[in-house]
Each structure stands twice: as structure tokens, then as C-alpha cells.
Design a protein around this motif. Structure first.
Motif, PDB file in Angstrom:
ATOM      1  N   PHE A   1       0.500  -1.449  -0.002  1.00 32.27           N
ATOM      2  CA  PHE A   1      -0.003  -0.238  -0.087  1.00 32.27           C
ATOM      3  C   PHE A   1       0.979   1.013  -0.374  1.00 32.27           C
ATOM      4  CE2 PHE A   1      -4.640  -1.807   1.941  1.00 32.27           C
ATOM      5  CZ  PHE A   1      -4.086  -2.791   0.722  1.00 32.27           C
ATOM      6  N   SER A   2       2.361   1.096  -0.213  1.00 27.82           N
ATOM      7  CA  SER A   2       2.987   2.224   0.264  1.00 27.82           C
ATOM      8  C   SER A   2       2.859   3.236  -1.233  1.00 27.82           C
ATOM      9  CB  SER A   2       4.628   1.948   0.018  1.00 27.82           C
ATOM     10  OG  SER A   2       5.268   1.573  -0.751  1.00 27.82           O
ATOM     11  N   MET A   3       2.514   2.682  -2.740  1.00 23.19           N
ATOM     12  CA  MET A   3       2.237   3.120  -4.020  1.00 23.19           C
ATOM     13  C   MET A   3       1.163   3.658  -3.494  1.00 23.19           C
ATOM     14  SD  MET A   3      -0.336  -0.103  -5.304  1.00 23.19           S
ATOM     15  CE  MET A   3      -1.446   0.003  -5.085  1.00 23.19           C
ATOM     16  N   TYR A   4       0.577   4.180  -2.032  1.00 25.72           N
ATOM     17  CA  TYR A   4      -0.534   5.040  -2.101  1.00 25.72           C
ATOM     18  C   TYR A   4       0.077   6.772  -2.419  1.00 25.72           C
ATOM     19  CZ  TYR A   4      -4.307   1.715  -2.283  1.00 25.72           C
ATOM     20  OH  TYR A   4      -5.057   0.947  -2.691  1.00 25.72           O
ATOM     21  N   ALA A   5       1.054   6.106  -1.222  1.00 23.98           N
ATOM     22  CA  ALA A   5       1.710   8.112  -0.958  1.00 23.98           C
ATOM     23  C   ALA A   5       2.193   8.511  -2.123  1.00 23.98           C
ATOM     24  CB  ALA A   5       2.601   7.396  -0.247  1.00 23.98           C
ATOM     25  N   MET A   6       2.518   7.377  -3.298  1.00 23.84           N
ATOM     26  CA  MET A   6       3.129   7.879  -4.358  1.00 23.84           C
ATOM     27  C   MET A   6       1.619   9.074  -4.837  1.00 23.84           C
ATOM     28  SD  MET A   6       5.816   4.965  -5.650  1.00 23.84           S
ATOM     29  CE  MET A   6       6.443   4.668  -4.515  1.00 23.84           C
ATOM     30  N   ILE A   7       0.662   8.452  -5.033  1.00 23.99           N
ATOM     31  CA  ILE A   7      -0.629   8.408  -5.160  1.00 23.99           C
ATOM     32  C   ILE A   7      -1.551   9.845  -5.084  1.00 23.99           C
ATOM     33  CG2 ILE A   7      -2.953   7.992  -6.994  1.00 23.99           C
ATOM     34  CD1 ILE A   7      -1.828   5.217  -6.658  1.00 23.99           C
ATOM     35  N   TYR A   8      -1.410   9.602  -3.505  1.00 19.24           N
ATOM     36  CA  TYR A   8      -2.516  10.885  -2.913  1.00 19.24           C
ATOM     37  C   TYR A   8      -1.459  11.514  -1.644  1.00 19.24           C
ATOM     38  CZ  TYR A   8      -6.233   6.990  -4.428  1.00 19.24           C
ATOM     39  OH  TYR A   8      -6.820   6.597  -4.879  1.00 19.24           O
ATOM     40  N   SER A   9      -2.375  12.711  -1.979  1.00 20.64           N
ATOM     41  CA  SER A   9      -1.284  13.802  -1.064  1.00 20.64           C
ATOM     42  C   SER A   9      -1.646  13.890   0.286  1.00 20.64           C
ATOM     43  CB  SER A   9      -1.495  14.778  -0.780  1.00 20.64           C
ATOM     44  OG  SER A   9      -3.167  15.299  -0.443  1.00 20.64           O
TER      45      SER A   9
ATOM     46  N   ASP B   1     -11.027  -5.476   7.704  1.00 19.66           N
ATOM     47  CA  ASP B   1     -12.221  -4.816   7.832  1.00 19.66           C
ATOM     48  C   ASP B   1     -11.532  -3.104   7.938  1.00 19.66           C
ATOM     49  OD1 ASP B   1     -13.447  -7.009   7.611  1.00 19.66           O
ATOM     50  OD2 ASP B   1     -14.445  -6.722  10.143  1.00 19.66           O
ATOM     51  N   PHE B   2     -10.341  -3.001   8.451  1.00 22.12           N
ATOM     52  CA  PHE B   2      -9.985  -2.108   8.835  1.00 22.12           C
ATOM     53  C   PHE B   2      -9.585  -0.867   7.414  1.00 22.12           C
ATOM     54  CE2 PHE B   2      -6.421   1.217   9.539  1.00 22.12           C
ATOM     55  CZ  PHE B   2      -7.732   3.336  10.241  1.00 22.12           C
ATOM     56  N   VAL B   3      -8.115  -1.975   7.103  1.00 18.65           N
ATOM     57  CA  VAL B   3      -7.631  -1.664   5.709  1.00 18.65           C
ATOM     58  C   VAL B   3      -8.792  -1.432   4.573  1.00 18.65           C
ATOM     59  CG1 VAL B   3      -5.923  -2.503   4.255  1.00 18.65           C
ATOM     60  CG2 VAL B   3      -5.105  -3.127   6.086  1.00 18.65           C
ATOM     61  N   ASN B   4      -9.440  -1.857   4.468  1.00 18.48           N
ATOM     62  CA  ASN B   4     -10.347  -2.059   3.401  1.00 18.48           C
ATOM     63  C   ASN B   4     -11.489  -0.675   3.474  1.00 18.48           C
ATOM     64  OD1 ASN B   4     -10.783  -4.461   1.122  1.00 18.48           O
ATOM     65  ND2 ASN B   4     -10.379  -5.456   3.536  1.00 18.48           N
ATOM     66  N   LEU B   5     -11.691  -0.628   4.959  1.00 20.17           N
ATOM     67  CA  LEU B   5     -12.575   1.033   5.457  1.00 20.17           C
ATOM     68  C   LEU B   5     -11.607   2.041   4.921  1.00 20.17           C
ATOM     69  CD1 LEU B   5     -14.416   0.165   8.532  1.00 20.17           C
ATOM     70  CD2 LEU B   5     -15.575   0.423   6.767  1.00 20.17           C
ATOM     71  N   PHE B   6     -10.335   1.480   5.177  1.00 16.16           N
ATOM     72  CA  PHE B   6      -9.257   2.931   4.773  1.00 16.16           C
ATOM     73  C   PHE B   6      -8.848   3.078   2.927  1.00 16.16           C
ATOM     74  CE2 PHE B   6      -4.924   3.568   3.312  1.00 16.16           C
ATOM     75  CZ  PHE B   6      -4.700   4.973   4.071  1.00 16.16           C
ATOM     76  N   VAL B   7      -8.746   1.708   2.603  1.00 13.91           N
ATOM     77  CA  VAL B   7      -8.877   2.025   0.615  1.00 13.91           C
ATOM     78  C   VAL B   7     -10.057   2.642   0.529  1.00 13.91           C
ATOM     79  CG1 VAL B   7      -9.000   0.317  -1.231  1.00 13.91           C
ATOM     80  CG2 VAL B   7      -7.688   0.255   0.570  1.00 13.91           C
ATOM     81  N   PHE B   8     -11.218   3.079   0.567  1.00 12.95           N
ATOM     82  CA  PHE B   8     -12.830   2.902   0.060  1.00 12.95           C
ATOM     83  C   PHE B   8     -12.861   4.363   0.734  1.00 12.95           C
ATOM     84  CE2 PHE B   8     -13.976  -2.087   0.185  1.00 12.95           C
ATOM     85  CZ  PHE B   8     -14.088  -1.857  -1.091  1.00 12.95           C
ATOM     86  N   PHE B   9     -11.881   4.970   1.467  1.00 12.10           N
ATOM     87  CA  PHE B   9     -12.368   6.272   1.669  1.00 12.10           C
ATOM     88  C   PHE B   9     -11.028   6.743   1.406  1.00 12.10           C
ATOM     89  CE2 PHE B   9     -14.568   5.297   6.629  1.00 12.10           C
ATOM     90  CZ  PHE B   9     -15.356   5.981   5.765  1.00 12.10           C
ATOM     91  N   LEU B  10     -10.241   6.411   1.255  1.00 15.68           N
ATOM     92  CA  LEU B  10      -8.743   7.831  -0.004  1.00 15.68           C
ATOM     93  C   LEU B  10      -9.225   7.149  -0.947  1.00 15.68           C
ATOM     94  CD1 LEU B  10      -6.356   7.976   0.945  1.00 15.68           C
ATOM     95  CD2 LEU B  10      -5.672   5.820  -0.041  1.00 15.68           C
ATOM     96  N   GLN B  11     -10.163   6.349  -2.100  1.00 16.16           N
ATOM     97  CA  GLN B  11     -10.597   6.513  -3.034  1.00 16.16           C
ATOM     98  C   GLN B  11     -11.501   7.809  -3.011  1.00 16.16           C
ATOM     99  OE1 GLN B  11     -11.580   2.808  -3.980  1.00 16.16           O
ATOM    100  NE2 GLN B  11      -9.328   1.821  -4.667  1.00 16.16           N
ATOM    101  N   ILE B  12     -12.587   7.526  -2.220  1.00 13.85           N
ATOM    102  CA  ILE B  12     -13.171   8.618  -2.053  1.00 13.85           C
ATOM    103  C   ILE B  12     -12.666   9.908  -2.241  1.00 13.85           C
ATOM    104  CG2 ILE B  12     -15.629  10.040  -1.282  1.00 13.85           C
ATOM    105  CD1 ILE B  12     -16.340   6.744  -0.123  1.00 13.85           C
ATOM    106  N   PHE B  13     -12.172  10.612  -1.066  1.00 14.28           N
ATOM    107  CA  PHE B  13     -11.483  11.917  -0.209  1.00 14.28           C
ATOM    108  C   PHE B  13     -10.327  11.726  -1.931  1.00 14.28           C
ATOM    109  CE2 PHE B  13     -12.406  10.801   3.872  1.00 14.28           C
ATOM    110  CZ  PHE B  13     -13.182  11.384   3.707  1.00 14.28           C
ATOM    111  N   GLY B  14      -9.663  10.923  -2.330  1.00 19.63           N
ATOM    112  CA  GLY B  14      -8.379  11.194  -3.717  1.00 19.63           C
ATOM    113  C   GLY B  14      -8.900  11.267  -4.926  1.00 19.63           C
TER     114      GLY B  14
END
Length: 233
Positions: A98-106, A214-227
Motif C-alpha cells: 500500500f506504500s504506492m498510495y503515498a505516491m498517488i495521494y497527498s 475490515d479496517f484496511v478495506n475501510l481505509f482504501v475505500f475512504f482513500l478512493q473517495i477523498f482522493g
């Protein structure tokens, strides 16, 4: 007379044991989240590791990532210590992937997603732990909805519709909100039904693994919405 004297003591012991189990389970889940965060940060500072997790060789980490939860579920009761080590290894692996998300999102987007997912998780975990309502039906419906969502997401890989993906993220949050509550209650029920006949440590590892997912999936879906699906702020 002795029966009346021993009954309150047994109730206190049962409550104490349950509290210890829940503390261990949620504590290990929180530790897994911390390990993932540290792992993601470390991978970002190591170009060689970025090649492993983000480059052409990332297929192997992904395969291991899918296999470890299965191993933990089958081995936790028999080998709780090994399963705990695998849980921490899985958390580190997840952080690397998931470190790739730091390269995609602020940073602001990631922080907002983390705070939102943590808030939802804590509220629903508490609800699932303390509610008197049976959430078994809710959990079963959420699992059925999750299977349907996964199939729909696979189809959308070919459609490449950002609008559909955006809607799916909201649906995913609803599903894992329900699963957080039902999984919390399920683990409490399993502990109460075990009667000390199975490894409490093993049960705690299984619960921590499930709640971590459960937490990780919540985080990913919230990340996609906010990002906004890949658009940095």
C-alpha cells in the motif's frame, strides 16, 4: 451455600477473561495497523524495496498477501505464536504493497481517509461488542453484498468507469462498516462459547486478522473517495 459463594466469583472471572481477550485482540489489531504504517514509510525510503513492491516483481508479494490470511485462519488455534508472527508479517507486507498510495495521494488525503476509517471502525467495533442485538444476519448479508461488489468491481476493470468506481467505494464503506460490527460481535461470541477449550491467543489472532482486514478495506475505500481516484490534491 458454597454454590452461592462461587457463582459471583465465576461471573467476575468470566468478565475478566472476556475483557482480557478483547484487549488482546484489539491491541494486536492496532499493532498491525502501526506495523503497516511503519512498513509503508520504510519502503518509500528504500528504492530497492520499491522495486519489489511496486515494480515488475510485485506479483510474488501479492500472492503471499492473499495466502497468509488463509494460513492464519487454519493454524491460529493450533499454532497461535506462529500465527501472531504471520499476522505481523502480513501487516508489514500490506504496508509495503500500500506504500504506492503515498505516491498517488497527498498527505492530507491519506490523513483524512485514515481518521475517517479509524472513527468508523472504533464506533462500529464498540457497537458490535456491546450491543444486545444479534448481528449474525447483518454479517451474512454484508458478506453476500461483498461477493457481489467484488464481481462488479472486476467487471468495471473492463468498463473503466470512474463514476461506477466512485459509487462502489461508498457501497464498500457500508459493507465493511457492517462487517466491523458483526465481526466484533462474532469474536466475542466465539470466546464466550469456547469455554476455555481452545487457545485464547489463537482466537485473538483470528479476530485481530479479521478486524485488521475490515479496517484496511475501510481505509482504501475512504482513500478512493477523498482522493478522487488518483488525483492528488
Amino acid at each position: 451455600m458454597n454454590n452461592f459463594e462461587q457463582q459471583p466469583r465465576r461471573v467476575v472471572n468470566d468478565v475478566s477473561g472476556l475483557n482480557g481477550f478483547l484487549t488482546r485482540m484489539y491491541g494486536w489489531m492496532a499493532l498491525a495497523v502501526l506495523v503497516s504504517a511503519l512498513s509503508a514509510f520504510y519502503v518509500l525510503t528504500q528504492p530497492s524495496l520499491q522495486q519489489v513492491f511496486l515494480g515488475g516483481s510485485r506479483l510474488l508479494p501479492l500472492i503471499v498477501w492473499f495466502v497468509i490470511p488463509i494460513v492464519i485462519n487454519f493454524q491460529a488455534i493450533k499454532r497461535p505464536t506462529l500465527s501472531f508472527i504471520l499476522l505481523m508479517a502480513y501487516a508489514a507486507l500490506t504496508g509495503g504493497i500500500f506504500s504506492m498510495y503515498a505516491m498517488i495521494y497527498s498527505g492530507a488525503t491519506i490523513t483524512s481517509a485514515f481518521v475517517s476509517s479509524a472513527s468508523v471502525f472504533v464506533v462500529m467495533a464498540l457497537f458490535g461488542t456491546f450491543t444486545k442485538r444479534d448481528l449474525t444476519g447483518v454479517g451474512n448479508q454484508a458478506i453476500a453484498a461483498l461477493i457481489a461488489l467484488v464481481i462488479a468491481m472486476l467487471i468495471n476493470l473492463f468498463l473503466q468507469s470512474q463514476l461506477i468506481a466512485y459509487v462502489f467505494s461508498f457501497i464498500g464503506i457500508i459493507i465493511f462498516t457492517a462487517l466491523t460490527a458483526s465481526d466484533s460481535q462474532k469474536m466475542k461470541t466465539l470466546y464466550n462459547q469456547s469455554g476455555g477449550q481452545v487457545s485464547v491467543t489463537g482466537l485473538a489472532v483470528i479476530g485481530a486478522m479479521q478486524l485488521y482486514l475490515d479496517f484496511v478495506n475501510l481505509f482504501v475505500f475512504f482513500l478512493q473517495i477523498f482522493g478522487g481516484f488518483g488525483n492528488r490534491d
